[in-house]
Design a protein around this motif. Structure first.
Motif, PDB file in Angstrom:
ATOM      1  N   UNK A   1      17.790  46.070  39.659  1.00  0.00           N
ATOM      2  CA  UNK A   1      17.242  47.369  39.323  1.00  0.00           C
ATOM      3  C   UNK A   1      16.243  47.204  38.187  1.00  0.00           C
ATOM      4  N   UNK A   2      15.129  47.880  38.303  1.00  0.00           N
ATOM      5  CA  UNK A   2      14.083  47.803  37.291  1.00  0.00           C
ATOM      6  C   UNK A   2      14.379  48.787  36.161  1.00  0.00           C
ATOM      7  N   UNK A   3      14.398  48.255  34.917  1.00  0.00           N
ATOM      8  CA  UNK A   3      14.633  49.067  33.732  1.00  0.00           C
ATOM      9  C   UNK A   3      13.387  49.044  32.852  1.00  0.00           C
ATOM     10  N   UNK A   4      13.416  49.824  31.777  1.00  0.00           N
ATOM     11  CA  UNK A   4      12.243  49.912  30.901  1.00  0.00           C
ATOM     12  C   UNK A   4      11.930  48.592  30.211  1.00  0.00           C
ATOM     13  N   UNK A   5      12.943  47.748  29.997  1.00  0.00           N
ATOM     14  CA  UNK A   5      12.719  46.475  29.307  1.00  0.00           C
ATOM     15  C   UNK A   5      12.808  45.273  30.239  1.00  0.00           C
ATOM     16  N   UNK A   6      12.705  45.494  31.539  1.00  0.00           N
ATOM     17  CA  UNK A   6      12.741  44.384  32.483  1.00  0.00           C
ATOM     18  C   UNK A   6      13.595  44.708  33.689  1.00  0.00           C
ATOM     19  N   UNK A   7      13.879  43.680  34.490  1.00  0.00           N
ATOM     20  CA  UNK A   7      14.672  43.843  35.705  1.00  0.00           C
ATOM     21  C   UNK A   7      16.063  43.252  35.494  1.00  0.00           C
ATOM     22  N   UNK A   8      17.069  44.064  35.756  1.00  0.00           N
ATOM     23  CA  UNK A   8      18.455  43.599  35.655  1.00  0.00           C
ATOM     24  C   UNK A   8      18.926  43.176  37.035  1.00  0.00           C
ATOM     25  N   UNK A   9      19.522  41.983  37.122  1.00  0.00           N
ATOM     26  CA  UNK A   9      20.054  41.477  38.385  1.00  0.00           C
ATOM     27  C   UNK A   9      21.489  41.020  38.190  1.00  0.00           C
ATOM     28  N   UNK A  10      22.256  41.115  39.233  1.00  0.00           N
ATOM     29  CA  UNK A  10      23.647  40.657  39.186  1.00  0.00           C
ATOM     30  C   UNK A  10      24.048  40.197  40.577  1.00  0.00           C
ATOM     31  N   UNK A  11      24.620  39.010  40.651  1.00  0.00           N
ATOM     32  CA  UNK A  11      25.134  38.467  41.909  1.00  0.00           C
ATOM     33  C   UNK A  11      26.551  37.980  41.672  1.00  0.00           C
ATOM     34  N   UNK A  12      27.480  38.417  42.504  1.00  0.00           N
ATOM     35  CA  UNK A  12      28.855  37.960  42.338  1.00  0.00           C
ATOM     36  C   UNK A  12      29.571  37.919  43.682  1.00  0.00           C
ATOM     37  N   UNK A  13      30.512  36.993  43.750  1.00  0.00           N
ATOM     38  CA  UNK A  13      31.320  36.811  44.956  1.00  0.00           C
ATOM     39  C   UNK A  13      32.787  36.975  44.594  1.00  0.00           C
ATOM     40  N   UNK A  14      33.489  37.763  45.367  1.00  0.00           N
ATOM     41  CA  UNK A  14      34.918  37.952  45.173  1.00  0.00           C
ATOM     42  C   UNK A  14      35.663  37.775  46.481  1.00  0.00           C
ATOM     43  N   UNK A  15      36.914  37.380  46.384  1.00  0.00           N
ATOM     44  CA  UNK A  15      37.714  37.202  47.590  1.00  0.00           C
ATOM     45  C   UNK A  15      39.184  37.423  47.257  1.00  0.00           C
ATOM     46  N   UNK A  16      39.962  37.640  48.294  1.00  0.00           N
ATOM     47  CA  UNK A  16      41.393  37.887  48.112  1.00  0.00           C
ATOM     48  C   UNK A  16      42.146  37.435  49.350  1.00  0.00           C
ATOM     49  N   UNK A  17      43.307  36.844  49.153  1.00  0.00           N
ATOM     50  CA  UNK A  17      44.201  36.439  50.237  1.00  0.00           C
ATOM     51  C   UNK A  17      45.608  36.922  49.889  1.00  0.00           C
ATOM     52  N   UNK A  18      46.182  37.746  50.768  1.00  0.00           N
ATOM     53  CA  UNK A  18      47.489  38.340  50.509  1.00  0.00           C
ATOM     54  C   UNK A  18      48.460  38.035  51.642  1.00  0.00           C
ATOM     55  N   UNK A  19      49.733  37.993  51.293  1.00  0.00           N
ATOM     56  CA  UNK A  19      50.787  37.864  52.298  1.00  0.00           C
ATOM     57  C   UNK A  19      51.904  38.841  51.961  1.00  0.00           C
ATOM     58  N   UNK A  20      52.569  39.303  52.982  1.00  0.00           N
ATOM     59  CA  UNK A  20      53.749  40.154  52.800  1.00  0.00           C
ATOM     60  C   UNK A  20      54.761  39.832  53.887  1.00  0.00           C
ATOM     61  N   UNK A  21      55.968  39.520  53.465  1.00  0.00           N
ATOM     62  CA  UNK A  21      57.063  39.233  54.383  1.00  0.00           C
ATOM     63  C   UNK A  21      58.207  40.182  54.027  1.00  0.00           C
ATOM     64  N   UNK A  22      58.662  40.978  55.007  1.00  0.00           N
ATOM     65  CA  UNK A  22      59.705  41.977  54.780  1.00  0.00           C
ATOM     66  C   UNK A  22      60.822  41.765  55.790  1.00  0.00           C
ATOM     67  N   UNK A  23      62.064  41.857  55.313  1.00  0.00           N
ATOM     68  CA  UNK A  23      63.234  41.735  56.188  1.00  0.00           C
ATOM     69  C   UNK A  23      64.101  42.976  56.033  1.00  0.00           C
ATOM     70  N   UNK A  24      64.517  43.566  57.166  1.00  0.00           N
ATOM     71  CA  UNK A  24      65.390  44.744  57.154  1.00  0.00           C
ATOM     72  C   UNK A  24      66.808  44.296  56.863  1.00  0.00           C
ATOM     73  N   UNK A  25      67.212  44.403  55.605  1.00  0.00           N
ATOM     74  CA  UNK A  25      68.509  43.897  55.176  1.00  0.00           C
ATOM     75  C   UNK A  25      69.646  44.770  55.683  1.00  0.00           C
ATOM     76  N   UNK A  26      69.578  46.079  55.410  1.00  0.00           N
ATOM     77  CA  UNK A  26      70.557  47.061  55.862  1.00  0.00           C
ATOM     78  C   UNK A  26      69.804  48.306  56.304  1.00  0.00           C
ATOM     79  N   UNK A  27      70.546  49.351  56.705  1.00  0.00           N
ATOM     80  CA  UNK A  27      69.896  50.556  57.216  1.00  0.00           C
ATOM     81  C   UNK A  27      68.916  51.145  56.218  1.00  0.00           C
ATOM     82  N   UNK A  28      69.234  51.093  54.923  1.00  0.00           N
ATOM     83  CA  UNK A  28      68.377  51.711  53.909  1.00  0.00           C
ATOM     84  C   UNK A  28      67.813  50.694  52.916  1.00  0.00           C
ATOM     85  N   UNK A  29      68.054  49.410  53.142  1.00  0.00           N
ATOM     86  CA  UNK A  29      67.613  48.377  52.203  1.00  0.00           C
ATOM     87  C   UNK A  29      66.688  47.388  52.898  1.00  0.00           C
ATOM     88  N   UNK A  30      65.661  46.957  52.171  1.00  0.00           N
ATOM     89  CA  UNK A  30      64.747  45.921  52.655  1.00  0.00           C
ATOM     90  C   UNK A  30      64.450  44.960  51.513  1.00  0.00           C
TER      91      UNK A  30
END
Length: 454
Positions: free
Chosen positions: A242-271
Motif C-alpha cells: 500500500x502506498x503511504x505518504x512516506x513511501x510504500x509499505x509491503x508485507x509478505x508472510x506465510x502461515x500454516x497449521x496442522x491439527x488432529x483430533x481423536x475422540x472415543x465414546x467412553x460412556x453414554x455421556x462421557x467422551x
C-alpha cells in the motif's frame, strides 16, 4: 412403536429416517399411512389433489430454521398442499429443522414436528441424511420428501382429509432407483475414511493498494459410533502493498497449521480424546508451535439430541512448545508451557426461539495469573406475536499473551492488524429486533428478478 426406529446403518444413505419419541404411539391407520407415505416420498409421490389446492381445510405450518438449506422458498414451491404461515401463533404445527455433519462429510437434517394449540400433544421427528456428493438440488429434494412425509402424517392424525394423494410403488424398486443399499451389500475400499483437498488464489487492489493470496487445505476423517478421527490442515501466503505518504509499505508472510483430533465414546455421556496442533503464525509472533492436549468431555443431555439441545463440559490439559520469531516481552525466544482449560457450552432450539451460552477459561500452570476468561452467547426470543428480540455478544478478560514481541508493532502493522498487540480485554455486542405484521400466509412464491438488489 413406543421407541424410535433405528437409523439407517450406512453414512451417506439418502433414505428418510423415521424417528418417534418414546411414549407416543401411532394407530394402525397411522402406521399404514406412514409406510405408504414413506414409499411415496421416496419418489416424490406426495401431491395435492385438485380439491385441496383452493386453500380450504389445509394445515397451517410455521417453518423454523437457521443453518444450511433453510430455503423456505423451495419448500413452499414444492409442498403446496399446506398453508405456510409467518407466525407460530397461527400454526397448527411448528416445524423446526436443524442439521449436523455426518461421518461421510454429508449432513443429517432433523425435522421436528410440534403441534400447536389443540394439537399441542403432537410430537414427531423425522431425519434425512444427504451424501457429500449430492448436489444442492438433490439435497433439497430429499429434505422436501422427508418434510412432506412428516406433514402428511401430521395431517392424517390431526384430522385433515383430502389434502394429499399418496401413490404407492414397490419399495425395492424405489430403493434401487435412489441408490439405497444395505450395509451388508457394501464393500467400502475406503473403510469409512473421507478426504477433502481445496485451494484458492486471489488478487484484489486499486491504484494505491494491491493484495495477492494463495490458500490451500486438506482434511481426512473417519466416524464410527465409537470413534471420531480427523486430520486437517491449511496453508496461506499473503502479499500486501500500500502506498503511504512516506513511501510504500509491503508485507509478505506465510502461515500454516496442522491439527488432529481423536475422540472415543467412553460412556453414554462421557467422551475422551486428544487434540494436537502444529502451526506457524507470525501475527502472534510464533515461527513454530506444537501442542498436544488430552481432553475429557461430559454431556448432560444425550449426544443424539445435540441438534436441539446441548449442555457440555470440556476439559483439556497439555504442554505447548513455541519458537518465537522475535524475543517476547519476557525475553523468551522459545519456551514450553503447560496449560489447562475448561469450556462449558449450552445451546437449545425451542419453539420460543434459540439460545446459546459459552463460558471458557484457561491458564498456564507455571503462573495462574496468566489466564484467559471468555463469556459469550446469543439469544433469539419471541416476545409476542410477530416481535422477536435478537442479542449476541462476547467479552474476554485477557492476560495470557506470553507470545507478544518485545518490539512494538509499527503503525502500519497496527492499522492492518498484521501483529497482535497487548490488551486487557476484548468485547463485542449486537442487539436487534424484528417485527412482522400483515398477512399470516406466505404460500405465494414469485421468483422474478431474484438477482436484483433493492
Amino acid at each position: 412403536m413406543g421407541s424410535r426406529t433405528s437409523r439407517l446403518p450406512r453414512e451417506g444413505v439418502t433414505e428418510p429416517d423415521l424417528r418417534r419419541r418414546p411414549g407416543r404411539r401411532l394407530s394402525r391407520r397411522g402406521r399404514a399411512l406412514g409406510f405408504v407415505a414413506f414409499v411415496a416420498a421416496a419418489t416424490g409421490g406426495l401431491t395435492p389433489p385438485a380439491a385441496a389446492q383452493n386453500g380450504n381445510g389445509r394445515p397451517n405450518v410455521f417453518f423454523d430454521c437457521s443453518g444450511p438449506r433453510c430455503d423456505s422458498r423451495y419448500y413452499r414451491t414444492e409442498i403446496t398442499w399446506v398453508n405456510w404461515v409467518n407466525d407460530k401463533e397461527d400454526a397448527d404445527v411448528h416445524l423446526i429443522m436443524t442439521s449436523q455433519r455426518t461421518g461421510a462429510d454429508g449432513r443429517e437434517y432433523v425435522l421436528h414436528f410440534l403441534g400447536v394449540g389443540e394439537n399441542e400433544s403432537y410430537d414427531d421427528e423425522h431425519a434425512y441424511r444427504s451424501s457429500p456428493t449430492d448436489t444442492d438440488r438433490e439435497t433439497l429434494d430429499g429434505i422436501t420428501h422427508t418434510m412432506g412425509l412428516g406433514l402428511a402424517m401430521f395431517a392424517d392424525e390431526a384430522g385433515y382429509r383430502g389434502v394429499v394423494l399418496l401413490t404407492p410403488i414397490d419399495r425395492e424398486e424405489a430403493a434401487v432407483a435412489r441408490g439405497v443399499v444395505a450395509r451388508e451389500d457394501v464393500d467400502d475400499p475406503w473403510n469409512l475414511w473421507v478426504f477433502r483437498i481445496d485451494g484458492e488464489a486471489g488478487i484484489d487492489g486499486e491504484t494505491t493498494r494491491r493484495r495477492t493470496s494463495l490458500e490451500g487445505g486438506f482434511s481426512a476423517s473417519r466416524v464410527t459410533p465409537d470413534w471420531r478421527v480427523r486430520f486437517w490442515g491449511d496453508i496461506q501466503n499473503d502479499h500486501f502493498s500500500i502506498e503511504l505518504s512516506d513511501g510504500t509499505f509491503t508485507d509478505t508472510r506465510t502461515g500454516w497449521s496442522l491439527d488432529t483430533r481423536v475422540v472415543y465414546a467412553l460412556l453414554d455421556h462421557w467422551s475422551i480424546g486428544l487434540d494436537t496442533n502444529t502451526s506457524r503464525n507470525l501475527t502472534y509472533n510464533q515461527r513454530f508451535r506444537i501442542e498436544a492436549a488430552p481432553a475429557l468431555e461430559y454431556s448432560i443431555f444425550p449426544y443424539e439430541e445435540a441438534t436441539r439441545r446441548s449442555f457440555t463440559f470440556y476439559y483439556t490439559i497439555g504442554p505447548a512448545y513455541r519458537d518465537y520469531a522475535e524475543p517476547t516481552i519476557y525475553g523468551e525466544t522459545e519456551e514450553t508451557r503447560w496449560e489447562q482449560s475448561m469450556d462449558v457450552r449450552f445451546s437449545q432450539r425451542q419453539p420460543w426461539g434459540n439460545a446459546s451460552v459459552n463460558v471458557s477459561g484457561s491458564h498456564f500452570l507455571h503462573d495462574f495469573s496468566q489466564r484467559l476468561i471468555r463469556l459469550g452467547g446469543d439469544l433469539e426470543f419471541r416476545i409476542f406475536r410477530g416481535l422477536s428480540l435478537e442479542v449476541s455478544g462476547n467479552i474476554s478478560s485477557v492476560n495470557d499473551q506470553i507470545y507478544l514481541a518485545a518490539e512494538d508493532a509499527t503503525d502500519e502493522e497496527a492499522l492492518l492488524r498484521l501483529q497482535a498487540r497487548a490488551t486487557d480485554f476484548d468485547y463485542g455486542v449486537e442487539v436487534g429486533f424484528e417485527f412482522r405484521f400483515g398477512s399470516i400466509f406466505n404460500n405465494v412464491v414469485n421468483n422474478r428478478f431474484r438477482r436484483r438488489r433493492f
